[in-house]
Design a protein around this motif. Structure first.
Motif, short mmCIF file in Angstrom:
data_model
loop_
_atom_site.label_atom_id
_atom_site.label_comp_id
_atom_site.label_asym_id
_atom_site.label_seq_id
_atom_site.Cartn_x
_atom_site.Cartn_y
_atom_site.Cartn_z
N ARG A 98 0.81 -1.31 0.14
CA ARG A 98 0.13 0.11 -0.09
C ARG A 98 0.75 1.42 -0.02
O ARG A 98 2.19 1.42 0.52
CB ARG A 98 -0.98 -0.05 1.22
N GLU A 99 0.44 2.38 -0.40
CA GLU A 99 1.00 3.55 -0.55
C GLU A 99 0.51 4.52 0.87
O GLU A 99 -0.83 4.65 0.83
CB GLU A 99 0.74 4.49 -1.88
N GLU A 100 1.45 5.22 1.47
CA GLU A 100 1.19 6.11 2.20
C GLU A 100 0.56 7.47 1.68
O GLU A 100 1.18 7.79 0.74
CB GLU A 100 2.48 6.41 3.14
N ALA A 101 -0.67 7.83 2.36
CA ALA A 101 -1.24 9.16 2.03
C ALA A 101 -0.16 10.28 2.09
O ALA A 101 0.56 10.39 3.31
CB ALA A 101 -2.49 9.43 2.70
N PRO A 102 -0.31 11.20 1.16
CA PRO A 102 0.81 12.24 1.37
C PRO A 102 0.38 13.44 2.41
O PRO A 102 -1.07 13.45 2.52
CB PRO A 102 0.69 12.87 -0.05
N GLN A 103 1.11 13.98 2.91
CA GLN A 103 0.85 15.21 3.78
C GLN A 103 0.39 16.33 2.70
O GLN A 103 0.87 16.55 1.62
CB GLN A 103 2.32 15.82 4.44
N TRP A 104 -0.45 17.26 3.22
CA TRP A 104 -1.15 18.28 2.32
C TRP A 104 -0.27 19.21 2.37
O TRP A 104 0.20 20.07 3.55
CB TRP A 104 -2.43 18.57 2.98
N LEU A 105 0.14 19.82 1.13
CA LEU A 105 0.92 20.68 0.91
C LEU A 105 0.29 22.39 1.28
O LEU A 105 -0.90 22.26 0.75
CB LEU A 105 1.65 20.72 -0.24
N GLU A 106 0.79 23.38 1.51
CA GLU A 106 0.26 24.63 1.57
C GLU A 106 0.68 25.50 0.47
O GLU A 106 2.07 25.52 0.24
CB GLU A 106 0.56 25.02 3.04
N SER A 107 -0.01 26.38 0.06
CA SER A 107 0.39 27.41 -1.03
C SER A 107 -0.41 28.60 -1.07
O SER A 107 -1.58 28.49 -0.57
CB SER A 107 0.43 26.71 -2.37
N ASP A 108 0.01 29.58 -1.58
CA ASP A 108 -0.93 30.83 -1.56
C ASP A 108 -1.65 30.86 -2.94
O ASP A 108 -2.64 31.71 -2.97
CB ASP A 108 0.23 32.05 -1.41
N SER A 109 -1.08 29.93 -3.71
CA SER A 109 -2.10 29.83 -5.12
C SER A 109 -2.00 28.40 -5.69
O SER A 109 -1.32 27.86 -5.23
CB SER A 109 -1.01 30.76 -6.21
N CYS A 110 -2.76 27.99 -6.49
CA CYS A 110 -2.91 26.71 -6.99
C CYS A 110 -1.68 26.20 -7.66
O CYS A 110 -0.88 27.03 -8.67
CB CYS A 110 -3.88 26.86 -7.99
N GLN A 111 -1.21 24.90 -7.26
CA GLN A 111 0.09 24.68 -7.76
C GLN A 111 -0.04 23.93 -8.89
O GLN A 111 1.03 23.44 -9.49
CB GLN A 111 0.49 23.56 -6.52
N LYS A 112 -1.12 24.13 -9.83
CA LYS A 112 -1.33 23.59 -10.98
C LYS A 112 -1.52 24.92 -12.20
O LYS A 112 -0.56 24.94 -12.82
CB LYS A 112 -2.50 22.57 -11.19
N CYS A 113 -2.50 25.61 -11.96
CA CYS A 113 -2.55 26.81 -12.81
C CYS A 113 -2.08 28.17 -12.26
O CYS A 113 -2.10 29.15 -12.85
CB CYS A 113 -4.10 27.11 -13.16
N GLU A 114 -1.61 28.31 -11.06
CA GLU A 114 -1.07 29.34 -10.23
C GLU A 114 -1.74 30.54 -10.16
O GLU A 114 -1.55 31.57 -9.68
CB GLU A 114 0.08 29.82 -10.99
#
Length: 410
Positions: free
Chosen positions: A275-291
């Motif tokens: 099984r895979e361990e669930a990732p820690q949620w990352l924090e950001s001031d903007s979307c890490q995909k579309c910014e």
């Protein structure tokens, strides 16, 4: 008083063998008697009862004992035939059951808590009875003298307990969502570590001393596996229940975890897979995909003349994303997500159809389940709850007939 359920076995489903009815209030604990066709139950109606299966196939109470206060927890040690019953008034009472299970003698009362007892464990090696309660306390007492040996206070109600008999480590879950690992001594204890991961009160724990795995279930509807042994605190998240997880049992022989929830859900998780361990949620001031900026990012909103967006998280990669970049849902059982959860578009595209194959089976107990216990050697499970009904299940169609090998839990 009790009814026999005649049901043809169906492939890969629990088979309901018997229903026991007769309690006048919620049944807080039900335990199968090893090597006997019998069940011990404790209830809010202030009674503790021993039910034996008669030649007719029905279960009838051979012992009916009324306590001074509602029964809230129970432990039974079969080799010495000792029963420990926790009550709403904070006391733990010890009884001895006769060999024919037709008589129960009072031994002593332990002044364990100032409020409702939530869990009890008896250690024959040390002659300790360990308990948790709604007075935010873990206590351990000497069964020879009846004296209090030690107490440890938590910041919130202590709700559940597991114990490693070899090392004298105690795992204590509480209503804040934390699990404390304590080293108990004769008259003191030390806090080894605190496990944090649940977003709701911890309702149940299960400790496997062979693989050194701890499982916890909580009111956030999830189960967490904590690798206490060899993997430096590795955790696995299991999400498949739709209500509070109330009881757990890990089958070390078949590497399966059985969990029950208050809506009657019974889940059997395959833990014999990578099984895979669930990732820690990352924090950001903007979307890490579309910014695009999130709504609290005033500067970027002003600079780009755009409205801020709400922050979400992809359950697969943990990135902070906006709703547009995480519009899809998918199950991902290898990470413990048995139902559909939010994933970002790129993670959705990376998940293959075979990745969505379930690694658990889900069944309906058809009654509120507040407590469950298993006789692993016989593949039997007993459930009970607020509907005052006790149900006995044959779990071998679900967990496999290999359980009937004489293996018994620690």
């Amino acid at each position: 008083m009790a009814a026999e359920i005649h049901s043809r076995p169906q492939s890969s489903r629990p088979v309901l063998l018997s229903k026991i009815e007769g309690h006048q209030d919620a049944v807080t604990a039900a335990l199968l008697i090893p090597k006997e066709d019998g069940v011990i139950t404790a209830s809010e109606d202030r009674t503790i009862r021993v039910w034996l299966k008669r030649d007719s196939g029905q279960y009838w109470p051979s012992i009916y004992h009324t306590m001074a206060s509602p029964c809230s927890a129970m432990a039974y040690h079969h080799d010495s035939r000792r029963i420990f019953v926790g009550q709403d008034n904070g006391a733990v009472m010890e009884f001895h059951v006769s060999e024919d299970f037709n008589k129960m003698n009072f031994i002593k009362t332990y002044p364990a808590h100032q409020n409702r007892v939530t869990a009890i464990i008896f250690s024959l090696a040390t002659e300790w009875v360990i308990s948790t309660g709604h007075d935010k306390c873990v206590s351990w007492m000497c069964t020879r003298s009846g004296n209090m040996l030690g107490r440890h206070f938590s910041t919130s109600w202590t709700s559940c307990l597991q114990y490693d008999f070899d090392t004298q480590y105690a795992f204590v879950g509480d209503c804040s969502g934390q699990i404390s690992l304590l080293k108990l001594e004769q008259s003191s204890c030390s806090v080894i570590t605190t496990l944090k991961g649940h977003e709701g009160s911890v309702a149940c724990l299960w400790w496997d001393p062979i693989q050194r795995l701890l499982f916890s279930g909580a009111s956030d509807n999830s189960v967490i596996m904590w690798d206490i042994g060899g993997r430096k605190g590795r955790t696995l998240l299991l999400q498949g229940h739709h209500d509070r997880v109330q009881s757990l049992c890990y089958l070390q022989l078949t590497r399966q975890l059985v969990s029950c929830s208050s809506d009657g859900g019974i889940a059997v998780w395959n833990m014999d897979v990578s099984r895979e361990e669930a990732p820690q949620w990352l924090e950001s001031d903007s979307c890490q995909k579309c910014e695009q900026p999130f709504f609290w990012n005033i500067k970027q909103m002003w600079d780009t003349k755009t409205l801020g967006l709400r922050q979400h998280h992809c359950r697969k990669c943990g990135q902070a994303v906006c709703g547009k970049c995480s519009s899809k849902r998918s199950s991902y059982p290898v990470m413990g997500f048995e139902f559909q959860v939010r994933v970002c578009d790129s993670c959705y595209d990376s998940i293959k159809d075979e990745d969505r194959t379930s690694l658990a089976t889900f069944h309906e107990g058809k009654h509120n389940i507040s407590h469950m216990s298993m006789d692993v050697a016989r593949g039997l499970m007993v459930t009970c709850g607020t509907d005052r009904v006790v149900k006995i299940w044959d779990m071998t169609p679900v967990v496999g007939c290999s359980l009937a090998t004489g293996f018994s839990p620690h």
